[in-house]
Design a protein around this motif. Structure first.
Motif, PDB file in Angstrom:
ATOM      1  N   VAL A 330     -24.295  53.873 -56.155  1.00 15.47           N
ATOM      2  CA  VAL A 330     -25.117  52.660 -56.176  1.00 15.47           C
ATOM      3  C   VAL A 330     -25.284  52.082 -54.769  1.00 15.47           C
ATOM      4  O   VAL A 330     -25.991  51.091 -54.592  1.00 15.47           O
ATOM      5  N   PHE A 331     -24.650  52.701 -53.777  1.00 15.04           N
ATOM      6  CA  PHE A 331     -24.741  52.217 -52.406  1.00 15.04           C
ATOM      7  C   PHE A 331     -25.542  53.160 -51.494  1.00 15.04           C
ATOM      8  O   PHE A 331     -26.223  52.696 -50.586  1.00 15.04           O
ATOM      9  N   ALA A 332     -25.440  54.448 -51.731  1.00  9.20           N
ATOM     10  CA  ALA A 332     -26.084  55.421 -50.844  1.00  9.20           C
ATOM     11  C   ALA A 332     -27.577  55.501 -51.116  1.00  9.20           C
ATOM     12  O   ALA A 332     -28.030  55.398 -52.261  1.00  9.20           O
ATOM     13  N   LEU A 333     -28.361  55.704 -50.052  1.00 10.61           N
ATOM     14  CA  LEU A 333     -29.815  55.893 -50.171  1.00 10.61           C
ATOM     15  C   LEU A 333     -30.112  57.374 -50.395  1.00 10.61           C
ATOM     16  O   LEU A 333     -29.314  58.253 -50.058  1.00 10.61           O
ATOM     17  N   HIS A 334     -31.285  57.645 -50.947  1.00  5.51           N
ATOM     18  CA  HIS A 334     -31.606  59.024 -51.331  1.00  5.51           C
ATOM     19  C   HIS A 334     -32.130  59.815 -50.131  1.00  5.51           C
ATOM     20  O   HIS A 334     -33.116  59.421 -49.505  1.00  5.51           O
ATOM     21  N   PRO A 335     -31.497  60.950 -49.817  1.00  2.28           N
ATOM     22  CA  PRO A 335     -31.993  61.797 -48.718  1.00  2.28           C
ATOM     23  C   PRO A 335     -33.433  62.257 -48.911  1.00  2.28           C
ATOM     24  O   PRO A 335     -34.090  62.645 -47.933  1.00  2.28           O
ATOM     25  N   LEU A 336     -33.932  62.207 -50.135  1.00  3.36           N
ATOM     26  CA  LEU A 336     -35.306  62.612 -50.418  1.00  3.36           C
ATOM     27  C   LEU A 336     -36.305  61.831 -49.569  1.00  3.36           C
ATOM     28  O   LEU A 336     -37.370  62.341 -49.213  1.00  3.36           O
ATOM     29  N   TYR A 337     -35.968  60.578 -49.240  1.00  2.00           N
ATOM     30  CA  TYR A 337     -36.930  59.687 -48.583  1.00  2.00           C
ATOM     31  C   TYR A 337     -36.772  59.664 -47.060  1.00  2.00           C
ATOM     32  O   TYR A 337     -37.322  58.789 -46.383  1.00  2.00           O
ATOM     33  N   LEU A 338     -36.031  60.623 -46.531  1.00  2.00           N
ATOM     34  CA  LEU A 338     -35.809  60.716 -45.088  1.00  2.00           C
ATOM     35  C   LEU A 338     -37.034  61.319 -44.392  1.00  2.00           C
ATOM     36  O   LEU A 338     -37.603  62.298 -44.873  1.00  2.00           O
ATOM     37  N   ARG A 339     -37.430  60.757 -43.282  1.00  2.00           N
ATOM     38  CA  ARG A 339     -38.462  61.378 -42.443  1.00  2.00           C
ATOM     39  C   ARG A 339     -37.757  62.177 -41.354  1.00  2.00           C
ATOM     40  O   ARG A 339     -37.188  61.601 -40.415  1.00  2.00           O
ATOM     41  N   VAL A 340     -37.776  63.473 -41.482  1.00  2.00           N
ATOM     42  CA  VAL A 340     -37.016  64.311 -40.556  1.00  2.00           C
ATOM     43  C   VAL A 340     -37.609  64.268 -39.148  1.00  2.00           C
ATOM     44  O   VAL A 340     -36.882  64.442 -38.163  1.00  2.00           O
ATOM     45  N   GLN A 341     -38.919  64.019 -39.027  1.00  2.00           N
ATOM     46  CA  GLN A 341     -39.535  63.947 -37.702  1.00  2.00           C
ATOM     47  C   GLN A 341     -38.966  62.790 -36.887  1.00  2.00           C
ATOM     48  O   GLN A 341     -39.021  62.809 -35.646  1.00  2.00           O
ATOM     49  N   ALA A 342     -38.434  61.758 -37.580  1.00  2.00           N
ATOM     50  CA  ALA A 342     -37.925  60.567 -36.888  1.00  2.00           C
ATOM     51  C   ALA A 342     -36.438  60.661 -36.567  1.00  2.00           C
ATOM     52  O   ALA A 342     -35.857  59.702 -36.051  1.00  2.00           O
ATOM     53  N   LEU A 343     -35.814  61.795 -36.868  1.00  2.00           N
ATOM     54  CA  LEU A 343     -34.384  61.924 -36.603  1.00  2.00           C
ATOM     55  C   LEU A 343     -34.073  61.992 -35.117  1.00  2.00           C
ATOM     56  O   LEU A 343     -32.981  61.622 -34.685  1.00  2.00           O
ATOM     57  N   SER A 344     -35.012  62.482 -34.327  1.00  5.37           N
ATOM     58  CA  SER A 344     -34.767  62.638 -32.899  1.00  5.37           C
ATOM     59  C   SER A 344     -36.087  62.608 -32.148  1.00  5.37           C
ATOM     60  O   SER A 344     -37.130  62.981 -32.684  1.00  5.37           O
ATOM     61  N   LYS A 345     -36.001  62.172 -30.894  1.00  4.84           N
ATOM     62  CA  LYS A 345     -37.178  62.215 -30.018  1.00  4.84           C
ATOM     63  C   LYS A 345     -37.274  63.554 -29.290  1.00  4.84           C
ATOM     64  O   LYS A 345     -38.255  63.802 -28.574  1.00  4.84           O
ATOM     65  N   ASN A 346     -36.273  64.374 -29.476  1.00  2.00           N
ATOM     66  CA  ASN A 346     -36.217  65.649 -28.730  1.00  2.00           C
ATOM     67  C   ASN A 346     -36.081  66.839 -29.679  1.00  2.00           C
ATOM     68  O   ASN A 346     -35.197  67.682 -29.514  1.00  2.00           O
ATOM     69  N   ILE A 347     -36.943  66.900 -30.659  1.00  2.05           N
ATOM     70  CA  ILE A 347     -36.893  68.007 -31.615  1.00  2.05           C
ATOM     71  C   ILE A 347     -37.484  69.254 -30.950  1.00  2.05           C
ATOM     72  O   ILE A 347     -38.610  69.219 -30.436  1.00  2.05           O
ATOM     73  N   PRO A 348     -36.755  70.370 -30.953  1.00  2.00           N
ATOM     74  CA  PRO A 348     -37.268  71.600 -30.333  1.00  2.00           C
ATOM     75  C   PRO A 348     -38.550  72.091 -31.012  1.00  2.00           C
ATOM     76  O   PRO A 348     -38.816  71.785 -32.179  1.00  2.00           O
ATOM     77  N   LYS A 349     -39.307  72.876 -30.263  1.00  2.00           N
ATOM     78  CA  LYS A 349     -40.592  73.372 -30.736  1.00  2.00           C
ATOM     79  C   LYS A 349     -40.466  74.155 -32.030  1.00  2.00           C
ATOM     80  O   LYS A 349     -41.277  73.986 -32.952  1.00  2.00           O
ATOM     81  N   GLU A 350     -39.442  75.005 -32.134  1.00  2.00           N
ATOM     82  CA  GLU A 350     -39.319  75.847 -33.331  1.00  2.00           C
ATOM     83  C   GLU A 350     -39.041  75.015 -34.578  1.00  2.00           C
ATOM     84  O   GLU A 350     -39.497  75.337 -35.680  1.00  2.00           O
ATOM     85  N   ILE A 351     -38.311  73.918 -34.413  1.00  2.00           N
ATOM     86  CA  ILE A 351     -38.061  73.044 -35.566  1.00  2.00           C
ATOM     87  C   ILE A 351     -39.323  72.266 -35.912  1.00  2.00           C
ATOM     88  O   ILE A 351     -39.627  72.050 -37.096  1.00  2.00           O
ATOM     89  N   LYS A 352     -40.082  71.855 -34.901  1.00  2.00           N
ATOM     90  CA  LYS A 352     -41.356  71.189 -35.173  1.00  2.00           C
ATOM     91  C   LYS A 352     -42.291  72.103 -35.949  1.00  2.00           C
ATOM     92  O   LYS A 352     -42.996  71.671 -36.867  1.00  2.00           O
ATOM     93  N   GLU A 353     -42.292  73.362 -35.599  1.00  2.00           N
ATOM     94  CA  GLU A 353     -43.138  74.320 -36.319  1.00  2.00           C
ATOM     95  C   GLU A 353     -42.655  74.486 -37.758  1.00  2.00           C
ATOM     96  O   GLU A 353     -43.464  74.622 -38.688  1.00  2.00           O
ATOM     97  N   GLU A 354     -41.343  74.465 -37.946  1.00  2.00           N
ATOM     98  CA  GLU A 354     -40.789  74.563 -39.296  1.00  2.00           C
ATOM     99  C   GLU A 354     -41.183  73.340 -40.128  1.00  2.00           C
ATOM    100  O   GLU A 354     -41.512  73.460 -41.315  1.00  2.00           O
ATOM    101  N   ILE A 355     -41.177  72.168 -39.492  1.00  2.00           N
ATOM    102  CA  ILE A 355     -41.579  70.941 -40.184  1.00  2.00           C
ATOM    103  C   ILE A 355     -43.046  71.021 -40.598  1.00  2.00           C
ATOM    104  O   ILE A 355     -43.411  70.677 -41.734  1.00  2.00           O
TER     105      ILE A 355
END
Length: 955
Positions: A330-355
């Protein structure tokens, strides 16, 4: 007059409390407070008040003597003859501070008004911090008012009168004043009235020196802008009088509660978080998408955005977890609603392509829950591996962890164990099946081999917190209320039941009796609450839940509020929701039934199965059914075998038979028929006390009842009605008044209760008393004898809506039943013409307009119903827009809006249509970049309006 106190010497001051309140026989009023002379919050030791009839009012009063400089907090209570609390005031505790100029031996009267729950609504965060949010400081305006904190020279006949009023909504450059029948109150002219100063927390007050001969004083409060703009409060004149036979009082404090203004009304949009679609999301709505939704809401005239629950539901790690009301925590938020692009300002190119690849693959008509969860967690894990040290050592993360570690550590440990053992069923976890602090410490230890997995769960929750907090703050700045949802239950295999098993009745299940949603009742599978255990720490678990919610939301919906009065409790072996009982409830005792001539309890409480019934229900297959599932205990009389004498056992045995190809007809049909046999009882015997019984819901529908003699039938019908509609009312009211105030006082959020279904008569009075906003759905009227609700007759303390997530949308409802459509057109539209087969934009406009024009505080519309206002958004089959089917316990919650928020924000035509409806309905709407006013019905007063208003005042 009752006088209580220890300070009777020359340096004491007499305080008199006065309150108008009508009580019932056997009731009294009492004042209790934070100091010993007022009982130190022990109501048994508070000061009883004495009633005096004064005109048409009953005034309760009592006195204490205190030293100069005295201050305290206090509240009023209604008590019985034994000082048991029957009712208490709602809202914040009152503050009492003696004026600086009061002299020893003088008396001060505090004239209060009873604080109801609705009085405190404007001070809830939805209004205080969002809707009435001010960009200016009223205290700076008030600083210029002369005479504040004045000290008066008191003569023999002088009385200092303090006027105090609450006004949470006030425009810049506007002051509040008192106008009245005395020259010091301007003789009803606002420009000459007594200006009030701002004292913080929406309180305005000012003192005025009067003579005893000036009384009685008639007065009102008004807002005065100086340039002829005025708003005078509604209702009759207020009046202050004194008793000419008494001369003690030198100070009279008039605590006049709220300024009487036209009630605020607004509108909003409702959509599940997972249903939102944007150009940035990965297959599902994400917290940061709320910023786009808020922009659209503001442009459409909406002050509110309502969501379904957003807590983590990852119990089974499959699509069953799409059910948002079955919380893993009842306290934890759902990982489903995470925006993975906002996790870091330095996401490598290969991960960006995967996204980008995942975005394209998951851009589907509906949510693919399992694929979306897998993609997001996989990508997040790769980003975590790159930056975990920097994040976990940051000050921001450390602050988050320190504030949340109480629930975050058990949650992370639970997730680790769930994944390690590949089940959330803790009975399969060996020595970790039972929680302890020592075991937790080892599970989350930095020295453990799996510590990085634990930290990954911390990391996900941290970023979810950041993203939702960003969206929530954005909504507040835009003056849009973010409304959350408080589920009534938690999953049986959850963090909460693992850590706090004593708070739950794990051998039971929660549901709802037959109602509009399901004629066979509902079984949600959640364990019921052990309220007795929860009360031992004043419901700390609930208070923590509300505190956590308030970090993000300023309003919330209490799911199934009836559960706080009584819950429909089922045995854990039940698969359906029909054969249950209310908890708490007063049962039918064996002695009571025997007095009424009912004695064959074995016959009434066991499934009533006779050969004729089997032949009627199963036809030629009856012998197979009898041989496979039943024993004949006497001629033509049957009972279920041990391996199938509960609903869950029947399901298991049918599955075995199906696998062996033994079934002669469909499994579903046979299961329903066998359930009918199991449910063919009249009385339910209490499993914990065999001398207590509960009437089976709709017992008259059973053949067990129909085969009884007429006398027994009449007795059981009378007892059935008494059990369900009479004898429980006082018990259920008392139960709700123990629990609901704790919820309401745990946060400043605005609380709305979902009060649909079988409504006990005590529910709405309690909700009104506590200031809880109810729910009205037009197709589910509360009024008996009505097929369709009448929005124009709804009370103010309601949310009105044409549909909700638990029923079909407006379009689907319109198109699924031709006869009902004809009745609606005739009785509601008042037209004898044939209605259109489809829910055209004109039909949608009519229905929505009814709701925006309703007196309800809030009109909230599912986004699907609003899209029906424009033809181009109705191409999708209406049935596909339904969010939930309450009759299906394994429903897949996966609906996605078929248009992006970016596209909706560009659709000026639709936004204009909606905003015009809000405006025409006289509802407030938030300012956007092109508008200066915050309300369609805001104060645009001028001198002509002032003159008109003054003519209505009786001087």
């Amino acid at each position: 007059m009752v006088t209580t106190g220890l300070h009777s010497g020359s340096k004491s001051v007499k305080i008199t409390f006065q309150l108008p309140y009508f009580t019932h026989w056997g009731q009294s009023l009492l004042v209790c407070g934070s100091v010993p002379v007022l009982g130190s919050w022990n109501v048994k030791k508070g000061v009883l008040l004495t009633p005096i009839h004064q005109g048409a009012e009953l005034i309760w009063s009592g006195s204490i003597t205190v030293p100069k400089g005295f201050q305290c907090q206090y509240q009023y209570y209604v008590v019985d003859d034994n000082r048991n609390v029957l009712r208490s005031e709602m809202g914040k505790r009152r503050e009492l501070v003696l004026p600086e100029g009061i002299q020893s031996g003088q008396e001060i009267e505090f004239r209060d008004l009873w604080q109801t729950g609705s009085d405190g609504i404007p001070f809830r965060s939805a209004f205080r911090d969002v809707i009435f949010r001010q960009s200016w400081d009223p205290s700076t305006e008030a600083a210029a008012i002369e005479g504040s904190n004045s000290k008066f020279e008191l003569e023999a006949e002088s009385i200092v009168v303090l006027f105090r009023i609450n006004c949470p909504s006030i425009e810049k450059d506007t002051s509040i004043c008192v106008i009245g029948s005395h020259e010091k109150l301007g003789m009803w002219k606002p420009e000459n009235g007594l200006k009030l100063r701002y004292c913080g927390k929406s309180v305005w007050q000012a003192e005025c020196l009067m003579k005893r001969s000036d009384f009685p004083i008639r007065y009102r409060y008004c807002k005065y802008g100086g340039a002829g703009n005025v708003s005078i409060e509604n209702g009759p004149n207020r009046e202050a009088s004194i008793s000419l036979s008494r001369s003690e009082a030198k100070y009279i404090y008039l605590s006049d509660s709220m300024m009487r203004e036209t009630p605020w009304r607004g509108a909003g949009v409702a959509i599940p978080m997972f249903s939102i679609r944007s150009e940035c999301d990965l297959g599902v709505g994400e917290f940061l998408d709320l910023k786009l939704l808020v922009d659209w809401a503001v442009a459409s005239g909406f002050h509110l955005v309502q969501l379904l629950p957003i807590n983590d539901t990852s119990v089974n790690m499959m699509w069953w977890d799409s059910y948002p009301y079955s919380s893993l925590s009842v306290f934890a938020l759902h990982p489903l609603y995470l925006r993975v692009q906002a996790l870091s300002k330095n996401i490598p190119k290969e991960i960006k392509e995967e996204i980008e690849k995942a975005k394209q693959q998951l851009d589907l008509k509906d949510v693919d829950y399992e694929a979306t969860m897998a993609a997001k967690l996989s990508i997040a894990k790769k980003i975590f591996n790159l930056e975990k040290d920097a994040i976990l050592n940051s000050d921001s993360f450390k602050e988050f962890f320190a504030e949340n570690e109480g629930w975050l550590k058990p949650y992370a440990a639970f997730c680790f164990l769930r994944d390690f053992f590949e089940t959330s069923d803790r009975t399969q976890w060996g020595r970790f099946a039972h929680y302890s602090e020592d075991k937790l410490a080892k599970l989350v230890s930095k020295e453990s081999l799996h510590y990085e997995i634990i930290c990954f769960h911390y990391y996900i929750q941290y970023h979810l917190h950041l993203q939702l907090s960003e969206a929530a703050e954005y909504a507040r700045k835009k003056r849009v209320v973010l409304k959350g949802d408080l589920p009534i239950g938690v999953d049986r295999n959850s963090v909460d039941t693992w850590v706090y098993p004593n708070l739950f009745r794990m051998n039971t299940s929660t549901g709802a009796p037959p109602d509009y949603f399901d004629k066979n009742g509902q079984n949600w599978g959640f364990p019921t609450y052990n309220w007795e255990e929860m009360s031992k720490d004043n419901y700390g678990w609930w208070r923590a839940r509300l505190t956590q919610m308030a970090k993000y939301f300023t309003a919330y919906r209490i799911d199934h509020i009836l559960g706080f009065f009584r819950i429909w409790e089922l045995p854990d072996h039940a698969a359906t929701g029909l054969v249950g009982k209310f908890r708490p409830s007063i049962p039918l005792s064996q002695e009571e039934l025997e007095r009424e001539g009912i004695w064959d309890f074995n016959r009434l409480s066991r499934p009533y199965i006779r050969q004729g019934l089997l032949q009627q229900k199963f036809g030629a297959a009856w012998t197979f059914v009898a041989t496979t599932f039943l024993n004949e205990y006497e001629k033509n009389c049957y009972e279920f075998k041990e391996d199938c004498n509960t609903e869950k056992k029947v399901v298991s045995k049918l599955k075995t038979c199906a696998e062996s190809s033994l079934l002669l007809e469909s499994e579903d049909k046979l299961r329903r028929s066998l359930f009918d046999l199991l449910q063919n009882i009249v009385l339910i015997q209490d499993p914990e006390d065999p001398r207590k019984f509960y009437p089976r819901f709709n017992l008259e529908d059973t053949s067990s009842f129909q085969d009884l003699d007429d006398k027994s039938k009449n007795v059981l019908k009378r007892l059935y009605y008494d059990y369900y509609f009479h004898r429980q009312e006082t018990l259920w009211r008392e139960n709700a008044l123990k629990t609901l105030p704790v919820l309401l006082n745990s946060s400043d959020m605005l609380a709305c209760g979902e009060d649909l279904g079988l409504i006990p008569s005590c529910v709405h009075p309690v909700m009104q008393e506590l200031g809880l906003v109810g729910l009205r759905i037009q197709r589910m009227p509360n009024e008996p004898g009505l097929e369709f609700g009448i929005p124009s007759q709804y009370s103010y303390m309601t949310v009105c809506a044409p549909s909700c997530h638990d029923c079909s949308t407006l379009r689907a409802w319109w198109e699924e039943d031709e006869d009902r459509r004809l009745r609606y057109f005739k009785n509601v539209v008042e037209s004898d013409e044939l209605p259109p087969d489809r829910c055209t934009p004109e039909v949608a406009h009519f229905v929505i307009r009814q709701h925006v024009e309703a007196p309800s505080m809030l009109a909230i519309f599912p986004l699907q119903d609003l899209l029906a206002l424009k033809e181009e958004y109705t191409a999708r089959p209406a049935a596909e827009e339904t969010i939930n089917d309450p009759t299906n316990p394994k429903h897949y919650w996966r609906y996605r809006v078929h248009v992006t928020l970016e596209s909706l924000n560009k659709d000026t035509e639709l936004k204009t249509i909606i905003k015009d409806l809000v405006r025409w309905g006289g509802r407030s709407f938030p300012p956007d970049e092109t508008e200066e006013s915050s309300s369609a019905s805001g104060a645009n007063s001028n001198k002509e309006r002032l003159a008109s208003a003054l003519e209505k005042i009786s001087i």
